[in-house]
Design an enzyme around this catalytic site. Structure first.
Site, PDB file in Angstrom:
ATOM      1  N   GLU A 220       0.834  -1.205   0.000  1.00 28.75           N
ATOM      2  CA  GLU A 220       0.000   0.000   0.000  1.00 28.75           C
ATOM      3  C   GLU A 220       0.873   1.261   0.000  1.00 28.75           C
ATOM      4  O   GLU A 220       0.700   2.175   0.788  1.00 28.75           O
ATOM      5  CB  GLU A 220      -0.978   0.008   1.183  1.00 28.75           C
ATOM      6  N   TYR A 296      -0.155  -7.585  -1.606  1.00 27.15           N
ATOM      7  CA  TYR A 296      -1.210  -6.811  -0.945  1.00 27.15           C
ATOM      8  C   TYR A 296      -2.537  -7.350  -1.468  1.00 27.15           C
ATOM      9  O   TYR A 296      -2.991  -6.999  -2.545  1.00 27.15           O
ATOM     10  CB  TYR A 296      -1.039  -5.322  -1.253  1.00 27.15           C
ATOM     11  N   ASP A 433      -1.296   2.530  10.008  1.00 31.15           N
ATOM     12  CA  ASP A 433      -2.265   1.798  10.822  1.00 31.15           C
ATOM     13  C   ASP A 433      -1.868   0.329  10.962  1.00 31.15           C
ATOM     14  O   ASP A 433      -2.471  -0.407  11.738  1.00 31.15           O
ATOM     15  CB  ASP A 433      -3.688   1.932  10.255  1.00 31.15           C
ATOM     16  N   HIS A 434      -0.852  -0.091  10.220  1.00 28.71           N
ATOM     17  CA  HIS A 434      -0.223  -1.398  10.400  1.00 28.71           C
ATOM     18  C   HIS A 434       1.152  -1.187  11.032  1.00 28.71           C
ATOM     19  O   HIS A 434       1.723  -0.087  10.965  1.00 28.71           O
ATOM     20  CB  HIS A 434      -0.012  -2.099   9.057  1.00 28.71           C
TER      21      HIS A 434
END
Length: 443
Positions: A220, A296, A433-434
């Site tokens: 991402e 991904y 967020d990861h």
């Protein structure tokens, strides 16, 4: 379109902010002008009584007290928190910052809710907090080890008796000595690479120095083709081999890369199937003893609108692809595979049965297309009863309370599963967020 090449350099540091909060008593707050007349010792005594930091010069102490007073008056001291916190109803006196891997003194914002005003009132809104490598200093700052490292708290709606929280400090094996040949691979869904590199709180150099990885897989990246060359100019010295694929069907979306200091034997982009390869979701590099695939996997999306595509087309195609590679040498598949496989892999399993990433269809597909085809979930093999998350949604501040999902994996061919020395999570690395995950494989 795909890009490969070399280059160097990047900037800046990582850990998460945290907030000092409390209410000043009314007796102490009804005359803030009096703070100017107080001695340093009196100011420190007052700050101790309200759980504030006592570090800094007199003006810093006054600013901290005035800040508490101002927030008491306007009623904004209460932080918005997830209603499912396992400390419901409790009012903690303080929540100070303890940053790992550094011993310098740093300043952070007192309250995230006033970030928008921070630029105009920096002097009034900052207090000095001491960062430290050990938990004793965390406690001096009015914070427990669990508050500083929320991932060490077992956070799960329905925990089993034998489950424990993941703690990389105590659960990772000793590093291999130099005589044992091995490779160290890291993988990270960065949720936008350009945005990550702009963060003052993140340093690619420090992460590389700390982790000393040989290969870095990113997902991402959200890069467009026009962005890649400029990003390459910022790669760290020594990581001279980089291979990028970008989405061409939807710009600024998806995107994967592999960055390596080991030159690969060959590189391939996508699955070789036109219907699947327009979103830049896969890069494969071949090394002497294995293939490495950075992937991904498509999210099933809001309303599960891509669920059918995910489980009937993408997953079987990816499975067939890596099984074909495996005919010549073992395969490592890593990345955001967008599936919390079991209930242990998600904080709230009952509440997410029809959420993308935890539907029974996706979980069965994960099992049928990967695990039953001979690929091993290395983290779960090493830690069968450990709750370790790799993703926490920004929306509800899940990272602070460790209410997360394990969506990121290293799956390896069964033939090399016993060569895995360590499969680990780095929950302290912020910026997305990861968080990153890692694999140490003996060669």
């Amino acid at each position: 379109m795909n890009h490969n090449n070399n280059n160097n350099n990047s900037s800046t540091t990582q850990p998460e902010e945290s907030i000092t909060k409390n209410r000043i008593s009314k007796s102490a707050s009804n005359n803030p002008d009096a703070f100017e007349k107080m001695t340093v010792q009196e100011l420190r005594t007052k700050l101790r009584s309200i759980g504030g930091s006592t570090k800094g010069l007199k003006r810093d102490l006054i600013s901290a007290l005035k800040k508490f007073f101002d927030e008491e008056v306007d009623g904004s001291r209460e932080m918005l928190e997830d209603g499912e916190s396992h400390e419901k109803g409790s009012k903690r006196k303080t929540e100070s910052l303890c940053i790992e891997h550094t011993e310098v003194t740093t300043t952070v914002s007192v309250d995230k809710r006033i970030k928008k005003r921070a630029k105009q009132t920096t002097k009034d809104l900052n207090i000095t907090l001491e960062s430290s490598k050990n938990t004793e200093n965390c406690q001096k700052n009015g914070i427990s080890e669990h508050e500083a490292e929320p991932w060490t708290v077992l956070a799960h709606k329905k925990p089993q008796k034998e489950w424990v929280a993941y703690n990389p400090k105590t659960m990772r094996p000793p590093a291999l000595n130099g005589d044992i040949k091995h490779v160290k691979i890291m993988s990270w869904n960065v949720n936008g690479l350009r945005a990550l590199l702009k963060l003052e709180s993140f340093s690619a150099l420090e992460l590389a120095q700390r982790e000393d990885f040989d290969v870095l897989c990113l997902q991402e990246t959200k890069l467009q083709e026009k962005d890649v060359e400029a990003i390459k100019q910022r790669l760290l010295e020594g990581y001279d081999n980089s291979f990028w694929t970008c989405s061409v069907s939807k710009l600024g979306y998806s995107g994967t890369t592999i960055i390596s200091r080991i030159p690969p034997l060959s590189v391939k982009y996508g699955l070789g199937i036109t219907d699947h390869d327009s979103e830049g979701r896969l890069v494969t590099t071949e090394f002497d003893s294995f293939y490495l695939v950075s992937g991904y996997v498509p999210n099933s999306g809001d309303g599960l609108k891509r669920l059918s595509y995910r489980i009937t087309e993408w997953d079987p195609s990816l499975s067939n692809y890596i099984k074909e590679l495996e005919k010549s040498k073992p395969v490592i598949l890593t990345g955001d595979l967008n599936c919390a496989h079991e209930e242990i892999d998600i904080y709230n399993p009952a509440g997410n049965k029809r959420s993308a990433g935890f539907t029974i269809e996706e979980r069965r597909s994960f099992e049928e297309n990967f695990l039953k085809k001979g690929f091993v979930d290395t983290f779960r093999k090493q830690h069968p009863n450990v709750v370790g998350y790799t993703y926490w949604g920004f929306r509800h501040g899940g990272r602070k309370t460790n209410k997360g999902w394990r969506l990121d994996y290293f799956l390896v061919s069964e033939s090399i599963a016993e060569n895995v020395h360590d499969s680990y999570i780095l929950p302290d690395v912020a910026g997305s967020d990861h968080c990153p995950i890692g694999l140490v494989l003996k060669l």
